[in-house]
Design an enzyme around this catalytic site. Structure first.
Site, PDB file in Angstrom:
ATOM      1  N   ASP A   1       4.229 -45.004 -23.591  1.00 19.61           N
ATOM      2  CA  ASP A   1       3.408 -45.448 -24.714  1.00 19.61           C
ATOM      3  C   ASP A   1       2.138 -44.620 -24.931  1.00 19.61           C
ATOM      4  OD1 ASP A   1       5.202 -47.417 -24.016  1.00 19.61           O
ATOM      5  OD2 ASP A   1       3.780 -49.067 -24.111  1.00 19.61           O
TER       6      ASP A   1
ATOM      7  N   THR B   1      -0.444 -50.496 -21.185  1.00 18.81           N
ATOM      8  CA  THR B   1      -0.901 -50.129 -22.525  1.00 18.81           C
ATOM      9  C   THR B   1      -2.217 -50.800 -22.901  1.00 18.81           C
ATOM     10  OG1 THR B   1       1.366 -49.729 -23.215  1.00 18.81           O
ATOM     11  CG2 THR B   1      -0.227 -50.144 -24.958  1.00 18.81           C
TER      12      THR B   1
ATOM     13  N   MET C   1       6.553 -39.800 -19.446  1.00 21.59           N
ATOM     14  CA  MET C   1       5.534 -40.322 -20.361  1.00 21.59           C
ATOM     15  C   MET C   1       6.144 -41.435 -21.187  1.00 21.59           C
ATOM     16  SD  MET C   1       3.414 -38.374 -23.415  1.00 21.59           S
ATOM     17  CE  MET C   1       4.909 -37.833 -24.223  1.00 21.59           C
TER      18      MET C   1
END
Length: 528
Positions: free
Chosen positions: A20, A80, A18
């Site tokens: 952002d 992101t 994992m």
């Protein structure tokens, strides 16, 4: 192997990699967290969007992936992005995709069904990408769109991080429909020498208020925080300043502490943070990624990598006027079990005091120190910040806590203050946190403002291999990712220490044991 590193109340997936936090929002009774996730391995790659929901941001339920890399414009990664909730209730999710040619482009996705509080299904816009790198911008230096804000002209603004040469920049786009955009000639802001800006965040704070502000708020009594994650240093920097909507520029209050050359959001192991406005409780919430410092081989063996911080509320510090305050959300207190109280504990120079609290791996610690320098014949020392860690002695420090320590102090992580004649530093020393050889062990920290009349105080959250430390009410914050091998489970202890040469301190503490959070897959086969 490595099972003791698994956290008890920090959010992390069941397994694998994992990074952002993405698009956090509150919708129809649920807090949503999306996150960069590799469904295939505990190392970076195959980036998709994981998805989890919570009623309180403490207990989480995993949901199916929100988005996967399945189109030419994001086949090399669904990177992101940020959420914007429009006045009519629409949800706009803008995110960066890495194309089949590794070009960074911006894409639009929306929920398939706004009546679904879980937002299980997302639909990518048929004409993605909505933005491609403009002339003069490198094809791989154009990423991470922010939450949008609306100006008095009725147009929405989005800012995206990039660079020109070695100057970090924040591009501004205008839109009315989130499918077509106008690039402004000027930047929101630029700082020479700071390199590529990732994960830019931009939001208002109230100068005198105790509540967070919705992202589009501006006017008297409002400052704006501009934050950038510096790709060159992998640190999150911020500054406070003024946003001029007439030309969509932002100016720092203190140019000597501009973005990338002054304040950091967190002085420890922390990156790629993102805030959102929680309309449910009128607050601004900050998420941040705690990344690893061990080897990829270790991550593959333990089967996971990285956690998210405890969510933090963000306010302007109206006592100093120069920084924000970060503080764990109130909901963390729901995990508190038994507490231990200690008053006026004398910690003399060169001493260590054990605290009998039982198990010391899941804690919420408040401690306030009174410094007694009446017996010191030494003059105040010159400022040298955190020095070489807790073993580096000076007249008035270091003093503080030893967390995740074993009985013999062969492993320990000091969280401490060091006072000089000009400043106070707040620090975390990881150099003796683990007997493991192949992990990064640094001294982190910075100066922390201490107002006249204030004692030195800290709050420290301990969660097996994570320590989040908040100095002076959250003016300076340090996240530590450590890898103890001895100070684990029932062998972990808590101590006070004072390694100053010229002052005694008295400590007043409250220490809560914390329960584990409930973090499990959502039972989708049952009624919601």
């Amino acid at each position: 192997m490595f099972s003791w590193q698994r956290t008890a109340y920090h959010f992390q997936p069941e397994c694998n990699w994992m990074n952002d936090p993405d698009g956090p929002l509150y919708y129809k009774g649920w807090y949503h967290l999306f996150y960069q996730y590799n469904p295939e391995s505990a190392v970076w790659g195959n980036i998709s969007w994981g998805h989890a929901v919570s009623f309180d941001m403490i207990h989480w339920l995993y949901l199916p992936f929100a988005m996967v890399p399945d189109h030419w414009y994001d086949v090399n990664g669904v990177w992101t992005g940020s959420a914007t909730i429009l006045p009519d209730g629409q949800i706009i999710m803008l995110y960066t995709g890495s194309t089949n040619e590794s070009v960074q482009v911006q894409n639009l996705a929306q929920p398939a069904n706004l009546s679904d509080p879980l937002l299980l299904s997302w639909v990518k816009y048929e004409n993605n990408p909505v933005l491609t790198p403009p002339p003069g911008i490198n094809l791989t230096d154009f990423r991470d769109p922010t939450t949008a804000w609306i100006g008095p002209d009725g147009k929405w603004r989005v800012t995206i991080g990039s660079k020109k040469g070695k100057t970090g920049i924040s591009l501004v786009y205008l839109t009315t429909n989130f499918t077509t955009y106008e690039l402004l000639d000027n930047y929101l802001h630029a700082v020479p020498g700071t390199g590529m800006w990732e994960c830019v965040d931009f939001y208002p704070v109230s100068i005198n208020g105790s509540k967070g502000l919705e992202t589009s708020v501006n006017g008297p009594g409002v400052k704006h925080v501009l934050k950038a994650s510096l790709d060159d240093t992998k640190m999150d920097h911020y500054a406070i300043g003024t946003y001029y909507v007439e030309n969509d520029t932002w100016v720092p209050d203190n140019p000597s502490e501009d973005v990338g050359i002054g304040l950091k959001l967190d002085y420890g192991r922390y990156y790629a943070s993102k805030t959102f406005y929680d309309q449910n409780k009128e607050r601004r919430i900050l998420w941040g990624w705690i990344n690893e410092t061990d080897t990829e081989a270790d991550d593959l063996e333990k089967g996971w990598a990285s956690v998210q911080t405890v969510p933090r509320s963000v306010l302007f510090d109206n006592k100093t006027g120069t920084n924000i305050l970060q503080w764990p959300v109130d909901e963390i207190e729901s995990l508190r079990l038994s507490s231990s109280n200690f008053t006026q504990v004398l910690v003399e120079p060169g001493s260590v005091v054990p605290l009998d609290i039982g198990t010391a791996t899941q804690l919420d610690i408040f401690v306030e120190f009174e410094v007694d320098s009446s017996n010191s014949s030494e003059s105040a020392s010159e400022s040298r910040g955190c020095g070489d860690g807790a073993v580096d002695r000076s007249t008035a420090g270091p003093f503080g806590l030893l967390v995740l320590a074993d009985d013999s102090l062969s492993e320990l992580t000091p969280i401490y203050f060091r006072i000089s004649n000009t400043t106070t530093s707040f620090c975390a020393d990881e150099t003796r946190s683990s007997k493991a050889f192949d992990v990064l062990k640094q001294v982190y920290g910075s100066k922390v403002p201490v107002i006249d009349g204030e004692n030195h105080h800290m709050r420290v959250l301990v969660d097996h291999s994570i320590v989040e430390s908040f100095g002076q009410g959250g003016r300076t914050v340090i996240t530590s990712r450590i890898y103890p091998t001895e100070a684990i489970y029932g062998a972990a202890r808590l101590f006070l220490f004072n390694n100053a040469t010229g002052v005694s301190v008295k400590a007043n503490l409250t220490v809560w044991q914390l329960n584990s959070a409930f973090i499990h897959p959502f039972p989708l086969d049952q009624d919601q």
